[in-house]
Scaffold this motif. Structure first.
Motif, PDB file in Angstrom:
ATOM      1  N   ALA A 221       0.858  -1.254   0.335  1.00 58.20           N
ATOM      2  CA  ALA A 221       0.041  -0.033   0.058  1.00 58.20           C
ATOM      3  C   ALA A 221       0.542   1.499   0.075  1.00 58.20           C
ATOM      4  CB  ALA A 221      -0.874  -0.014   1.353  1.00 58.20           C
ATOM      5  N   LEU A 222       1.885   1.097   0.785  1.00 57.98           N
ATOM      6  CA  LEU A 222       2.909   2.393   0.890  1.00 57.98           C
ATOM      7  C   LEU A 222       3.925   2.365  -0.229  1.00 57.98           C
ATOM      8  CD1 LEU A 222       3.081   2.534   4.848  1.00 57.98           C
ATOM      9  CD2 LEU A 222       1.347   3.682   3.436  1.00 57.98           C
ATOM     10  N   TYR A 223       3.988   1.472  -1.083  1.00 56.61           N
ATOM     11  CA  TYR A 223       5.163   1.427  -2.019  1.00 56.61           C
ATOM     12  C   TYR A 223       5.098   2.774  -3.046  1.00 56.61           C
ATOM     13  CZ  TYR A 223       8.133  -0.184  -5.857  1.00 56.61           C
ATOM     14  OH  TYR A 223       8.932  -0.327  -6.806  1.00 56.61           O
ATOM     15  N   GLY A 224       6.279   3.334  -3.086  1.00 56.94           N
ATOM     16  CA  GLY A 224       6.350   4.346  -4.048  1.00 56.94           C
ATOM     17  C   GLY A 224       5.614   5.669  -3.584  1.00 56.94           C
ATOM     18  N   MET A 225       5.381   5.881  -2.370  1.00 55.10           N
ATOM     19  CA  MET A 225       4.638   7.053  -2.006  1.00 55.10           C
ATOM     20  C   MET A 225       5.644   8.369  -2.077  1.00 55.10           C
ATOM     21  SD  MET A 225       2.218   6.677   1.330  1.00 55.10           S
ATOM     22  CE  MET A 225       2.042   8.664   1.111  1.00 55.10           C
ATOM     23  N   SER A 226       4.908   9.295  -2.247  1.00 59.77           N
ATOM     24  CA  SER A 226       5.822  10.664  -2.543  1.00 59.77           C
ATOM     25  C   SER A 226       5.461  11.363  -1.167  1.00 59.77           C
ATOM     26  CB  SER A 226       5.207  11.495  -3.659  1.00 59.77           C
ATOM     27  OG  SER A 226       5.979  12.922  -3.531  1.00 59.77           O
ATOM     28  N   ASN A 227       6.547  11.953  -0.704  1.00 60.19           N
ATOM     29  CA  ASN A 227       6.316  12.786   0.539  1.00 60.19           C
ATOM     30  C   ASN A 227       5.945  14.168  -0.061  1.00 60.19           C
ATOM     31  OD1 ASN A 227       7.698  10.995   2.107  1.00 60.19           O
ATOM     32  ND2 ASN A 227       9.734  11.900   1.560  1.00 60.19           N
ATOM     33  N   LYS A 228       5.679  14.489  -0.996  1.00 54.31           N
ATOM     34  CA  LYS A 228       4.747  15.779  -1.388  1.00 54.31           C
ATOM     35  C   LYS A 228       3.445  15.692  -1.690  1.00 54.31           C
ATOM     36  CE  LYS A 228       9.290  17.257  -3.824  1.00 54.31           C
ATOM     37  NZ  LYS A 228       9.728  17.340  -5.217  1.00 54.31           N
TER      38      LYS A 228
END
Length: 400
Positions: A221-228
């Motif tokens: 679910a959290l894969y590749g999340m951007s902090n932006k």
């Protein structure tokens, strides 16, 4: 002309049910809620949707069916589906267990709760007045058993007298349908055409086979999340809290803060809303000794990344935690479309978690935490772990 089936949504909150039904080909004509922040969120994400909020007599205890029909531009009997999840706190074991059981304020009161336990009866009244072809009630499983089931039986009787056929209520766990989260919810569905809505067949399992995929995990679910991404702000914890969190193993609870460290290779524990008056709450990140951001929780709930939640941080958590996961809502909407209206919705589910190898997703998540937030990494994580998988992902244009 193939018109979309119409939906009126009550207790809309963050809009999870609405997203799912629209993904399945329905058209939501009206959303109703009393929380100002939810109304702002709905207006932002559904700019063409009619919305009734606290400034528009959006309290279901005061509304009449004619008010809903006027706002939705429909007549009696023209609404195809009415959906809603009356506030679940009076029926929730989880809500009660978070506080001292002896505290009268937090007892699991069910239908006796004066401010929220009666809302399901107002929902039933509005169903009678609007006469949708189908209604759906979503809630925690406790709604079926509290007071020995006598309260919900009154709702059944009210609506059966109005000609509704009540399908056998069922409880589903969201993880069995691809949601990366253990979340049990009850559904009650009634129809005017004597059709019965069946429990959707699970598509995911702990032990996958030819008919079932493996459960979606926190890491996937959290894969590749951007902090932006919107709503990505994280809470700054006190040093002593971080020290306590760092000692936890996967799945363990920190008793003082009553927060759990998530296991990256399993579905998340139930995403929660937090109290109605205090700040929002979330679980702990698998690799960083901090609570999850609103956006991370929204990922676990299967909200799309461009869906923005408004209001103060605590109220954003409330909207996310109280929502029906859009993916689960989409599954339910497809089931209603097939069983009631005879239309099978084909194609991939819009809100399904993208398929990544769970182990690779976990390596990515761990490496990202070590590389970017080394000061927050738990004591049981080796700081020298290989981060090549993260660099490969970056070179493959995975957005970070």
């Amino acid at each position: 002309m193939n018109l979309k089936k119409t939906v009126i949504s009550l207790f809309t909150g963050g809009g999870g049910l609405d997203l799912g039904f629209e993904a399945a080909g329905f058209e939501v004509k009206l959303a109703v809620d009393t929380m100002p922040e939810s109304i702002d969120t709905l207006k932002l994400n559904f700019p063409n949707l009619a919305v009734l909020g606290p400034n528009d007599a959006g309290d279901v205890t005061q509304l009449e069916g004619k008010d809903l029909l006027k706002a939705a531009k429909l007549k009696v009997g023209e609404c195809d589906v009415m959906i809603g999840g009356p506030p679940c706190q009076p029926f929730s074991m989880a809500a009660a267990q978070r506080f001292w059981k002896s505290d009268e304020k937090f007892k699991r009161k069910g239908f006796e709760c004066e401010d929220k336990g009666q809302l399901v009866f107002h929902y039933a009244r509005l169903i009678k007045e609007v006469r949708p072809k189908v209604f759906l009630i979503e809630n925690v499983p406790g709604i079926l058993s509290i007071d020995g089931g006598s309260g919900i039986s009154v709702v059944y009787e009210m609506l059966e007298k109005e000609g509704y056929t009540i399908s056998k209520p069922f409880v589903v766990d969201a993880k069995s349908y691809g949601v990366p989260q253990s979340r049990k919810r009850a559904f009650v569905v009634g129809t005017l055409n004597e059709k019965v809505v069946n429990k959707p067949e699970p598509t995911h399992a702990l032990n996958p086979d030819l008919l079932h995929l493996p459960y979606a995990t926190v890491a996937q679910a959290l894969y590749g999340m951007s902090n932006k991404l919107p709503n990505s702000e994280t809470r700054e914890h006190k040093a002593d809290s971080i020290m306590r969190y760092k000692t936890l193993k996967f799945g363990e609870r920190e008793q003082l803060g009553r927060v759990d460290r998530l296991d990256p290779l399993k579905p998340s524990k139930t995403v929660i809303a937090g109290g109605s008056n205090g700040g929002g709450r979330s679980h702990l990140h698998p690799y960083e000794a901090r609570t999850m951001s609103v956006r991370e929780c929204a990922r676990l709930q299967t909200f799309p990344d461009d869906y923005k939640f408004l209001g103060k941080n605590g109220r954003q958590f409330t909207q996310v935690g109280n929502a029906v996961p859009p993916l689960l809502a989409e599954v339910m909407a497809r089931q209603i479309s097939k069983d009631v209206f005879g239309k099978v919705v084909k194609g991939d589910l819009q809100f399904a978690v993208k398929i990544f190898d769970a182990e690779e997703a976990n390596k990515f998540l761990k490496a990202k935490s070590i590389l970017e937030h080394k000061q927050l990494v738990y004591n049981d994580i080796k700081k020298s772990d290989d981060v090549k998988v993260l660099k490969r992902s970056r070179s493959a244009d995975v957005e970070l």
